[in-house]
Motif scaffolding. Structure first.
Motif, PDB file in Angstrom:
ATOM      1  N   GLU A 231      78.062   8.822 138.432  1.00  0.00           N
ATOM      2  CA  GLU A 231      78.737   9.892 139.173  1.00  0.00           C
ATOM      3  C   GLU A 231      78.354   9.864 140.655  1.00  0.00           C
ATOM      4  OE1 GLU A 231      80.153  12.780 137.212  1.00  0.00           O
ATOM      5  OE2 GLU A 231      79.713  11.901 135.250  1.00  0.00           O
ATOM      6  N   SER A 232      77.258   9.172 140.979  1.00  0.00           N
ATOM      7  CA  SER A 232      76.858   9.142 142.400  1.00  0.00           C
ATOM      8  C   SER A 232      76.395   7.744 142.799  1.00  0.00           C
ATOM      9  CB  SER A 232      75.748  10.151 142.664  1.00  0.00           C
ATOM     10  OG  SER A 232      74.529   9.618 142.203  1.00  0.00           O
ATOM     11  N   ALA A 233      76.501   7.489 144.112  1.00  0.00           N
ATOM     12  CA  ALA A 233      76.272   6.135 144.639  1.00  0.00           C
ATOM     13  C   ALA A 233      74.845   5.641 144.398  1.00  0.00           C
ATOM     14  CB  ALA A 233      76.606   6.106 146.129  1.00  0.00           C
ATOM     15  N   GLU A 234      73.841   6.555 144.422  1.00  0.00           N
ATOM     16  CA  GLU A 234      72.453   6.088 144.216  1.00  0.00           C
ATOM     17  C   GLU A 234      72.299   5.439 142.846  1.00  0.00           C
ATOM     18  OE1 GLU A 234      72.264  10.117 144.755  1.00  0.00           O
ATOM     19  OE2 GLU A 234      73.469   9.033 146.211  1.00  0.00           O
ATOM     20  N   ASN A 235      73.106   5.902 141.905  1.00  0.00           N
ATOM     21  CA  ASN A 235      72.968   5.356 140.559  1.00  0.00           C
ATOM     22  C   ASN A 235      73.657   3.997 140.396  1.00  0.00           C
ATOM     23  OD1 ASN A 235      71.466   7.560 139.902  1.00  0.00           O
ATOM     24  ND2 ASN A 235      73.217   8.736 139.147  1.00  0.00           N
ATOM     25  N   LEU A 236      74.146   3.450 141.506  1.00  0.00           N
ATOM     26  CA  LEU A 236      74.650   2.060 141.451  1.00  0.00           C
ATOM     27  C   LEU A 236      73.510   1.072 141.661  1.00  0.00           C
ATOM     28  CD1 LEU A 236      77.968   2.390 143.496  1.00  0.00           C
ATOM     29  CD2 LEU A 236      77.773   1.822 141.074  1.00  0.00           C
ATOM     30  N   ASP A 237      72.340   1.571 142.088  1.00  0.00           N
ATOM     31  CA  ASP A 237      71.190   0.679 142.302  1.00  0.00           C
ATOM     32  C   ASP A 237      70.860  -0.059 141.011  1.00  0.00           C
ATOM     33  OD1 ASP A 237      71.093   1.549 144.848  1.00  0.00           O
ATOM     34  OD2 ASP A 237      69.324   2.834 144.607  1.00  0.00           O
ATOM     35  N   GLY A 238      70.644  -1.366 141.145  1.00  0.00           N
ATOM     36  CA  GLY A 238      70.317  -2.172 139.966  1.00  0.00           C
ATOM     37  C   GLY A 238      71.538  -2.496 139.116  1.00  0.00           C
ATOM     38  N   ARG A 239      72.731  -2.142 139.604  1.00  0.00           N
ATOM     39  CA  ARG A 239      73.964  -2.466 138.862  1.00  0.00           C
ATOM     40  C   ARG A 239      74.924  -3.210 139.797  1.00  0.00           C
ATOM     41  NH1 ARG A 239      76.135   2.745 135.764  1.00  0.00           N
ATOM     42  NH2 ARG A 239      77.394   1.111 134.824  1.00  0.00           N
ATOM     43  N   PRO A 240      74.582  -4.475 140.141  1.00  0.00           N
ATOM     44  CA  PRO A 240      75.331  -5.179 141.197  1.00  0.00           C
ATOM     45  C   PRO A 240      76.823  -5.359 140.888  1.00  0.00           C
ATOM     46  CG  PRO A 240      73.823  -6.681 140.046  1.00  0.00           C
ATOM     47  CD  PRO A 240      73.471  -5.276 139.608  1.00  0.00           C
ATOM     48  N   LEU A 261      83.584   7.492 143.022  1.00  0.00           N
ATOM     49  CA  LEU A 261      82.740   7.859 141.878  1.00  0.00           C
ATOM     50  C   LEU A 261      83.013   9.303 141.445  1.00  0.00           C
ATOM     51  CD1 LEU A 261      79.412   6.043 142.792  1.00  0.00           C
ATOM     52  CD2 LEU A 261      81.136   5.370 141.120  1.00  0.00           C
ATOM     53  N   ARG A 262      83.391  10.141 142.390  1.00  0.00           N
ATOM     54  CA  ARG A 262      83.753  11.511 141.997  1.00  0.00           C
ATOM     55  C   ARG A 262      84.965  11.467 141.064  1.00  0.00           C
ATOM     56  NH1 ARG A 262      85.632  13.948 146.719  1.00  0.00           N
ATOM     57  NH2 ARG A 262      87.582  13.144 145.911  1.00  0.00           N
ATOM     58  N   ASP A 263      85.921  10.591 141.387  1.00  0.00           N
ATOM     59  CA  ASP A 263      87.139  10.500 140.573  1.00  0.00           C
ATOM     60  C   ASP A 263      86.928   9.731 139.274  1.00  0.00           C
ATOM     61  OD1 ASP A 263      88.322  11.872 142.591  1.00  0.00           O
ATOM     62  OD2 ASP A 263      89.360  10.133 143.460  1.00  0.00           O
ATOM     63  N   HIS A 264      86.050   8.707 139.283  1.00  0.00           N
ATOM     64  CA  HIS A 264      85.959   7.810 138.121  1.00  0.00           C
ATOM     65  C   HIS A 264      84.619   7.843 137.408  1.00  0.00           C
ATOM     66  CE1 HIS A 264      89.842   5.908 138.923  1.00  0.00           C
ATOM     67  NE2 HIS A 264      89.527   6.031 140.194  1.00  0.00           N
ATOM     68  N   GLY A 265      83.624   8.554 137.987  1.00  0.00           N
ATOM     69  CA  GLY A 265      82.290   8.610 137.369  1.00  0.00           C
ATOM     70  C   GLY A 265      82.388   9.115 135.932  1.00  0.00           C
ATOM     71  N   GLY A 266      81.582   8.513 135.054  1.00  0.00           N
ATOM     72  CA  GLY A 266      81.601   8.920 133.647  1.00  0.00           C
ATOM     73  C   GLY A 266      82.585   8.108 132.810  1.00  0.00           C
ATOM     74  N   GLN A 267      83.566   7.472 133.473  1.00  0.00           N
ATOM     75  CA  GLN A 267      84.534   6.630 132.737  1.00  0.00           C
ATOM     76  C   GLN A 267      83.914   5.296 132.350  1.00  0.00           C
ATOM     77  OE1 GLN A 267      87.920   5.646 135.147  1.00  0.00           O
ATOM     78  NE2 GLN A 267      88.688   7.744 135.213  1.00  0.00           N
ATOM     79  N   GLY A 268      84.431   4.708 131.282  1.00  0.00           N
ATOM     80  CA  GLY A 268      84.091   3.322 130.980  1.00  0.00           C
ATOM     81  C   GLY A 268      84.833   2.423 131.967  1.00  0.00           C
ATOM     82  N   PHE A 269      84.571   1.118 131.923  1.00  0.00           N
ATOM     83  CA  PHE A 269      85.188   0.230 132.905  1.00  0.00           C
ATOM     84  C   PHE A 269      86.660  -0.070 132.613  1.00  0.00           C
ATOM     85  CE2 PHE A 269      80.845  -0.523 134.168  1.00  0.00           C
ATOM     86  CZ  PHE A 269      80.970  -0.651 135.537  1.00  0.00           C
TER      87      PHE A 269
END
Ligand code: TYM
Length: 333
Positions: A231-240, A261-269
């Protein structure tokens, strides 16, 4: 008004990384500036190229640049080998740059790998030719992706040493123009490697000539991790891989990563990849179609490049003659 210079190697086909990291900025910077854009075929042959393929790819990439919005009437668009001033100034720079400087170039170390005995000497002095490309026009602004920044620092070192050695402020300082958010688009197969024309896997990149089905298939197969989008950009760390796909999405949607991420956070890919495919298809397929139309007339493409080369030479020639005079060479006729 600034004088802008940039270049692209006509090896393979320009890809989404080239577009987002550099070419879109080349197009934007045309407005209000004097812009010079070059297909660097002399750089391409630092690694062996099949000769007919190199000619064909030089035309195809020229057509792609025009389709991306480079206007060959306003800008100067040409192939490097057609303006001899580049090679002449590069020779002078071979004699200014220090061996140790070139040995520290990370791109040389990556490309040469462990087999240094067997790479061309052209690959070693590649950055000197790049410095010559820019400085033969006294260009001051250079729009590039992040991977070129070390080469541009070296170009400034060369310019400074030349000015110092000959006691004259002849070459200006170069300013790299790097767009922070898209400076480094990564491979679709490995989020720790940059998207590259030279990657053996075509699945690792979106070529600007790919059709909608190919794009959809490459994005479907793009590597991800099993977690849903954060849901937030910090949580992209370690997920290149996730970071890369979200970054591409944001660039194409002209949005911030936080908004995506506000629009798509929580969704699968799954769903996210479908939306991403739509964005890429909408941006890239018209470029591919226009380039195919232009490339159907190779004679016209070659004439555009030759006209560009004549205009480029008119700027370069007096500057390189002056550099030759400064170092003590007798004038040519
Ligand atoms: P080249 O042909 O590798 O790439 C052309 C431009 O695209 C950028 N780029 C990327 N940007 C973001 N993500 C990526 N994955 C990505 N891959 C490539 C590059 O940074 C570049 O701006 N040495 C240069 C060509 C060159 C040049 C010059 C550039 C020769 N002379 C003078 C500027 C000025 C090169 O190999 O780019």
């Amino acid at each position: 008004m600034a004088r802008i210079f940039s270049g692209i190697q006509p090896t393979g086909i320009a890809h989404l990384g080239n577009y987002l990291g550099a070419i879109q900025n080349w197009a934007a910077l045309q407005e209000g500036n004097e812009s010079i854009y070059c297909l660097v075929d002399l750089h391409a042959i630092t690694v062996w190229q099949e000769p007919d393929a190199l000619r064909a790819q030089t035309r195809t990439n020229a057509a792609l640049l025009i389709a991306c919005g480079i206007d060959p009437v306003h800008s100067i668009l040409f192939h490097q080998s057609a303006v001899h001033a580049h090679a002449r100034l590069a020779w002078i720079f071979n004699c200014v740059a220090r061996f140790g400087w070139l040995g520290r170039m990370t791109q040389f170390k990556d490309k040469a790998g462990k087999d240094r005995e067997n790479v061309s000497t052209g690959l070693f002095v590649y950055p000197n030719l790049m410095a010559a490309d820019i400085l033969t026009y006294h260009a001051t602004e250079v729009p590039v992706g992040e991977d070129q920044s070390q080469h541009l620092e070296l170009a400034n070192d060369i310019a400074q040493k030349f000015n110092h050695d000959y006691g004259i402020a002849f070459f200006p300082t170069i300013t790299p123009r790097i767009i922070g958010t898209t400076a480094r688009i990564m491979s679709l197969r490995d989020g720790t490697k940059k998207m590259s024309k030279s990657d053996a896997s075509d699945q690792s990149r979106i070529n600007l000539t790919d059709d909608a089905d190919t794009i959809a298939q490459k994005i479907r197969r793009a590597k991800t991790d099993p977690e849903p989008l954060p849901e937030s950009a910090e949580n992209l760390d370690g997920r290149p891989e996730a970071r890369n796909l979200v970054g591409i999405y944001a660039a194409l949607a002209d949005a911030r990563v936080a908004d995506v991420l506000r629009d798509h956070g929580g969704q699968g890919f799954g769903t996210f990849k479908e939306r991403l495919t739509e964005l890429i298809v909408a941006k890239i397929t018209p470029i591919g179609a226009e380039a195919a139309r232009l490339a159907a007339d190779p004679g016209t493409i070659e004439r555009i490049l030759q006209d560009g080369a004549a205009r480029a030479a008119a700027i370069a020639e007096p500057i390189v003659r002056e550099a030759e005079r400064i170092v003590g060479l007798l004038p040519a006729r």
